[in-house]
Design a protein around this motif. Structure first.
Motif: not given
Length: 454
Positions: A158-167, A276-280, A325-336
């Motif tokens: 998920n760190t790779a996901g954060f790097i690729v997804g955000s950078l 992806l921060i929430s996912l982590l 973005i708030s909904l994505e934070v919730l979704r990614q936490f549940c998914f994580g």
């Protein structure tokens, strides 16, 4: 014969996790950037992209079980699975860079180049990733420790996901200076240069401890027969297929969603960054949740809530950036919370098969689940392209899309991907390894292995 099974050091878990950071520079790019690269930069039309994703995806997926059989029969001083990290590291990096390179060929030549490099990438990925995934099942026989190993793995993935997804999108713009082809090549070259080093570290610090009974008869047909009669494996196969189908349906369309519906591609980076921060955080909580609820229950609730959050996206206007973005934070936490569980379950179903039959084929079991993963990747990529084409999306850069096409993008990002996550949740109802049975199997196998050397 086994030795020193049970708890593992922080260094070994950390080093093992670096292997997934390396692999996920490619996997996350395939999920988030692949469709955009091939249609908007490389120059393939949507129909060609759709067919390539399906044919190459399903064809190369068949190599995963073959790779599992090969890995199970590899015999070196480093073990069965570890050496493949060493052998594939450099080819993985070179082929990955070539895949995201746009050559100055004719349209027909570019199409052939895309098919060849994409196929080679998928094959080298299987040769690397099947043995890597199998390592989880042979580093320790403690089911909770396996989940802990998988947590490290998922944190780095998920760190790779954060790097690729955000950078990645800003990096493509920066390196390309207006030339997205050059931008993609240099961005992926940076990522894959790091991948080679990380694979070598993972090879160096890990150790294989669980070995099959030396008296076990080697038989591919028996290994396949054991799989078919392994109920938890069948369930996990279906769960994995729906899981990755959902990921790729959503992953392939989100950049298009923000580009065409919100009118700003850079929001994609913020969306992924916060999510992806929430996912982590969710991944970090996974081990504690599993100890409390068990793997099956954790995975079920994760898939159910993730699916519902996906569907909820449809009810927000695409320009509502903060709520989305708030909904994505919730979704990614549940998914994580589910991330480490899938990989940990692969070792558990291998244990279940050994417990029932007396035969262990970790690589074959793992590769068969990874086969489902790549079926899901192929189907998800295909359905994302097919759905957008069905709704009339042109895929032409800077084109003005019809209202019907925009609605298709919106439905694909929300309802259709959410339905696949819900299907995974339904399958988990039938997964037959409870928390109590998991511990029983671990204890019984530990006692049985004491007699392997006698």
């Amino acid at each position: 014969m086994t030795d020193n099974t049970g708890k593992l050091s922080f260094g070994e878990k950390f080093g093992y996790g670096l292997g997934d950071l390396a692999a996920n520079f490619v996997f996350q790019a395939l999920m988030a950037l692949q469709f955009d690269f091939y249609t908007n930069t490389f120059g393939l039309d949507t129909a060609h992209t759709k067919i390539m994703f399906l044919v190459v995806g399903l064809g190369s997926a068949c190599f995963n079980p073959v790779m599992g059989v090969i890995a199970d029969r590899t015999n070196t001083r480093w073990g069965r699975f570890r050496p493949w990290l060493l052998w594939t590291s450099v080819p993985f990096g070179i082929i990955g860079i070539l895949t995201f390179t746009t050559p100055h060929f004719s349209p027909e030549g570019k199409l052939i180049y895309a098919w060849c490099t994409y196929l080679l990438l998928r094959l080298i990925y299987a040769a690397n990733n099947v043995p890597y995934a199998s390592l989880n099942g042979v580093m320790t026989d403690d089911p909770n420790e396996r989940n802990s190993i998988a947590t490290y793995r998922q944190m780095f993935a998920n760190t790779a996901g954060f790097i690729v997804g955000s950078l990645a999108v800003p990096m493509v713009k920066f390196f390309g200076g207006g030339d997205s082809a050059r931008g993609y090549q240099l961005t992926m070259g940076t990522f894959l240069g790091m991948s080679i080093v990380l694979f070598l570290i993972a090879f160096s610090v890990t150790k294989e401890r669980i070995q099959p009974d030396a008296r076990q008869e080697t038989s591919v047909l028996k290994d396949i027969g054991d799989l078919i009669h392994n109920g938890p494996w069948v369930t996990l196969f279906l769960v994995t297929t729906f899981y990755f189908t959902a990921l790729l349906i959503r992953g392939n369309v989100m950049l298009t969603y923000f580009d065409k519906l919100a009118g700003n591609r850079l929001i994609f980076s913020w969306f992924n960054g916060f999510g992806l921060i929430s996912l982590l955080v969710g991944v970090a909580c996974s081990t504690a949740v599993v100890k409390k609820m068990g793997k099956r229950a954790t995975f079920f609730w994760s898939m159910l809530l993730t699916g519902l959050c996906c569907i909820a996206l449809y009810f927000f206007p695409p320009t509502a950036t903060v709520p989305i973005i708030s909904l994505e934070v919730l979704r990614q936490f549940c998914f994580g919370c589910s991330g480490p569980v899938l990989w940990s379950m692969m070792g558990d179903v291998a244990d279940f098969g050994e417990w029932k039959t007396g035969r262990r084929a970790t690589g074959t079991v793992t590769s068969a689940v990874v086969f489902a993963l790549w079926i899901g990747v192929a189907l998800g990529s295909f359905f994302a392209s097919w759905l957008l084409e069905l709704y009339g999306y042109s895929g032409i850069k800077d084109a003005v899309e019809s209202a019907h096409a925009l609605e298709g993008i919106r439905l694909t990002a929300s309802v259709y991907s959410g339905a696949a996550f819900l299907a995974a949740a339904v399958c988990l109802i039938f997964y037959g390894i409870s928390m109590k049975l998991n511990l029983t199997i671990s204890h019984d196998l530990a006692e049985r292995r004491k007699g392997y050397s006698s």
